[in-house]
Design a protein around this motif. Sequence first.
Motif, mmCIF file in Angstrom:
data_model
loop_
_atom_site.group_PDB
_atom_site.id
_atom_site.type_symbol
_atom_site.label_atom_id
_atom_site.label_comp_id
_atom_site.label_asym_id
_atom_site.label_seq_id
_atom_site.Cartn_x
_atom_site.Cartn_y
_atom_site.Cartn_z
ATOM 1 N N GLN A 1 -11.922 -7.810 35.368
ATOM 2 C CA GLN A 1 -11.900 -6.022 36.233
ATOM 3 C C GLN A 1 -12.137 -5.574 34.650
ATOM 4 O OE1 GLN A 1 -11.046 -5.742 39.242
ATOM 5 N NE2 GLN A 1 -11.058 -3.971 39.455
ATOM 6 N N VAL A 2 -12.949 -4.469 34.834
ATOM 7 C CA VAL A 2 -12.177 -3.553 34.086
ATOM 8 C C VAL A 2 -12.491 -1.893 34.888
ATOM 9 C CG1 VAL A 2 -14.788 -2.649 32.325
ATOM 10 C CG2 VAL A 2 -14.916 -5.153 33.068
ATOM 11 N N GLN A 3 -11.863 -1.297 33.848
ATOM 12 C CA GLN A 3 -11.508 -0.115 33.760
ATOM 13 C C GLN A 3 -12.628 0.921 33.142
ATOM 14 O OE1 GLN A 3 -6.762 0.346 35.212
ATOM 15 N NE2 GLN A 3 -7.628 0.092 37.237
ATOM 16 N N LEU A 4 -13.082 2.105 33.851
ATOM 17 C CA LEU A 4 -13.745 3.031 32.396
ATOM 18 C C LEU A 4 -13.218 4.638 32.403
ATOM 19 C CD1 LEU A 4 -16.977 1.685 33.680
ATOM 20 C CD2 LEU A 4 -15.883 1.004 31.854
ATOM 21 N N VAL A 5 -12.975 5.114 31.964
ATOM 22 C CA VAL A 5 -11.925 5.971 32.161
ATOM 23 C C VAL A 5 -12.531 7.033 31.328
ATOM 24 C CG1 VAL A 5 -10.000 8.139 31.239
ATOM 25 C CG2 VAL A 5 -9.683 5.035 32.249
ATOM 26 N N GLU A 6 -13.449 8.321 31.704
ATOM 27 C CA GLU A 6 -14.611 9.180 31.286
ATOM 28 C C GLU A 6 -13.742 10.237 30.421
ATOM 29 O OE1 GLU A 6 -17.545 8.024 34.326
ATOM 30 O OE2 GLU A 6 -14.826 8.607 33.745
ATOM 31 N N SER A 7 -14.040 11.383 29.415
ATOM 32 C CA SER A 7 -13.337 12.408 28.802
ATOM 33 C C SER A 7 -14.813 12.432 28.058
ATOM 34 C CB SER A 7 -12.490 11.747 27.908
ATOM 35 O OG SER A 7 -12.443 11.236 26.550
ATOM 36 N N GLY A 8 -14.061 14.455 28.510
ATOM 37 C CA GLY A 8 -15.040 14.905 27.235
ATOM 38 C C GLY A 8 -15.691 15.784 27.673
ATOM 39 N N GLY A 9 -15.893 16.109 28.864
ATOM 40 C CA GLY A 9 -16.477 16.820 29.748
ATOM 41 C C GLY A 9 -15.948 18.727 29.349
ATOM 42 N N GLY A 10 -17.070 19.297 29.799
ATOM 43 C CA GLY A 10 -15.769 20.850 30.481
ATOM 44 C C GLY A 10 -17.338 21.998 30.297
ATOM 45 N N LEU A 11 -17.124 23.100 29.824
ATOM 46 C CA LEU A 11 -18.281 24.227 29.562
ATOM 47 C C LEU A 11 -18.692 24.327 29.006
ATOM 48 C CD1 LEU A 11 -19.248 26.443 31.719
ATOM 49 C CD2 LEU A 11 -17.863 27.673 30.783
ATOM 50 N N VAL A 12 -20.065 24.364 28.690
ATOM 51 C CA VAL A 12 -20.740 24.910 27.262
ATOM 52 C C VAL A 12 -22.067 25.838 27.649
ATOM 53 C CG1 VAL A 12 -22.047 22.741 27.757
ATOM 54 C CG2 VAL A 12 -21.646 23.481 25.031
ATOM 55 N N GLN A 13 -21.874 26.369 26.429
ATOM 56 C CA GLN A 13 -23.009 27.632 26.991
ATOM 57 C C GLN A 13 -24.546 26.614 26.867
ATOM 58 O OE1 GLN A 13 -22.845 30.807 24.014
ATOM 59 N NE2 GLN A 13 -21.534 31.292 25.354
ATOM 60 N N PRO A 14 -25.576 27.415 27.316
ATOM 61 C CA PRO A 14 -27.109 26.574 26.840
ATOM 62 C C PRO A 14 -27.736 26.247 25.449
ATOM 63 C CG PRO A 14 -27.571 27.969 29.105
ATOM 64 C CD PRO A 14 -25.969 28.660 28.007
ATOM 65 N N GLY A 15 -28.117 25.501 24.759
ATOM 66 C CA GLY A 15 -28.332 25.255 23.511
ATOM 67 C C GLY A 15 -26.497 23.967 22.704
ATOM 68 N N LEU A 20 -19.895 13.013 25.296
ATOM 69 C CA LEU A 20 -18.710 12.505 26.138
ATOM 70 C C LEU A 20 -18.142 10.896 25.624
ATOM 71 C CD1 LEU A 20 -20.899 12.978 29.734
ATOM 72 C CD2 LEU A 20 -19.039 14.472 28.343
ATOM 73 N N SER A 21 -16.873 10.431 25.890
ATOM 74 C CA SER A 21 -16.648 9.108 26.050
ATOM 75 C C SER A 21 -15.617 8.800 27.047
ATOM 76 C CB SER A 21 -15.110 9.605 24.861
ATOM 77 O OG SER A 21 -15.632 10.545 23.683
ATOM 78 N N CYS A 22 -16.098 6.922 26.604
ATOM 79 C CA CYS A 22 -15.621 6.445 27.827
ATOM 80 C C CYS A 22 -15.394 5.410 27.528
ATOM 81 C CB CYS A 22 -16.875 5.825 28.702
ATOM 82 S SG CYS A 22 -16.234 4.457 29.707
ATOM 83 N N ALA A 23 -13.486 5.109 27.517
ATOM 84 C CA ALA A 23 -12.734 3.715 27.407
ATOM 85 C C ALA A 23 -12.598 2.925 28.630
ATOM 86 C CB ALA A 23 -11.435 4.692 26.703
ATOM 87 N N ALA A 24 -13.044 1.879 27.900
ATOM 88 C CA ALA A 24 -12.962 0.914 28.880
ATOM 89 C C ALA A 24 -11.277 -0.009 28.599
ATOM 90 C CB ALA A 24 -13.979 -0.393 28.333
ATOM 91 N N SER A 25 -11.326 -0.824 29.723
ATOM 92 C CA SER A 25 -9.685 -1.967 29.213
ATOM 93 C C SER A 25 -10.296 -3.421 29.439
ATOM 94 C CB SER A 25 -9.033 -1.683 30.381
ATOM 95 O OG SER A 25 -9.185 -1.683 31.802
ATOM 96 N N GLY A 26 -9.823 -3.845 28.820
ATOM 97 C CA GLY A 26 -10.153 -5.675 29.329
ATOM 98 C C GLY A 26 -10.302 -5.980 28.164
ATOM 99 N N ARG A 27 -10.659 -7.377 27.972
ATOM 100 C CA ARG A 27 -11.054 -7.456 26.488
ATOM 101 C C ARG A 27 -12.884 -8.239 26.555
ATOM 102 N NH1 ARG A 27 -5.876 -12.400 26.522
ATOM 103 N NH2 ARG A 27 -6.499 -11.772 28.444
ATOM 104 N N THR A 28 -13.135 -7.896 27.490
ATOM 105 C CA THR A 28 -14.630 -8.302 27.945
ATOM 106 C C THR A 28 -15.279 -7.386 27.804
ATOM 107 O OG1 THR A 28 -14.276 -8.093 30.690
ATOM 108 C CG2 THR A 28 -13.871 -9.680 29.189
ATOM 109 N N PHE A 29 -15.371 -6.229 26.853
ATOM 110 C CA PHE A 29 -16.019 -5.053 26.590
ATOM 111 C C PHE A 29 -17.460 -5.480 25.963
ATOM 112 C CE2 PHE A 29 -16.717 -0.547 26.567
ATOM 113 C CZ PHE A 29 -17.908 -0.537 24.986
ATOM 114 N N GLY A 30 -17.480 -6.471 25.157
ATOM 115 C CA GLY A 30 -18.457 -6.750 24.693
ATOM 116 C C GLY A 30 -19.216 -7.024 25.983
ATOM 117 N N SER A 31 -18.563 -8.091 26.807
ATOM 118 C CA SER A 31 -20.011 -8.757 27.165
ATOM 119 C C SER A 31 -20.998 -8.044 28.095
ATOM 120 C CB SER A 31 -19.092 -9.891 27.954
ATOM 121 O OG SER A 31 -18.366 -10.576 27.900
ATOM 122 N N TYR A 32 -20.672 -6.786 28.699
ATOM 123 C CA TYR A 32 -21.170 -6.030 29.833
ATOM 124 C C TYR A 32 -22.230 -4.691 28.938
ATOM 125 C CZ TYR A 32 -17.480 -7.243 32.824
ATOM 126 O OH TYR A 32 -17.076 -7.696 33.294
#
Length: 121
Positions: A1-15, A20-32
């Motif tokens: 089982q892998v849980q993924l949590v994104e962060s870093g979104g928001g409002l930004v001007q053109p240009g 973005l970051s995605c933190a994964a739980s579990g010890r098998t991250f390197g398998s994916y």
Amino acid sequence: QVQLVESGGGLVQPGGSLRLSCAASGRTFGSYAMGWFRQALGEERVFVASIGSRGDSPYYAASVKGRFTISRDSAKNTVYLQMNSLKPEDTAVYYCAASRVVVTPTSVGYWGQGTQVTVSS
């Protein structure tokens, strides 16, 4: 089982830029292999970028190639999407994804909850 949590979104001007970051739980991250998809309002979810389980083979959609960079840090169980030269058409909910094989819309085994990116002046 892998849980993924994104962060870093928001409002930004053109240009502008966002990372973005995605933190994964579990010890098998390197398998994916990991990837990012996005879904604009009223549209289907589409592929943005992917990276192999060993941090190799980055691959990008044509619409973001040269502007976005995907990377991963195995020590932190985290995958990143650096987005530069953002355009209004990049506005969407961005989803992190994990796959045991090459990342495609049908191979993804785990999805994050999504993070909103809005590019507007």
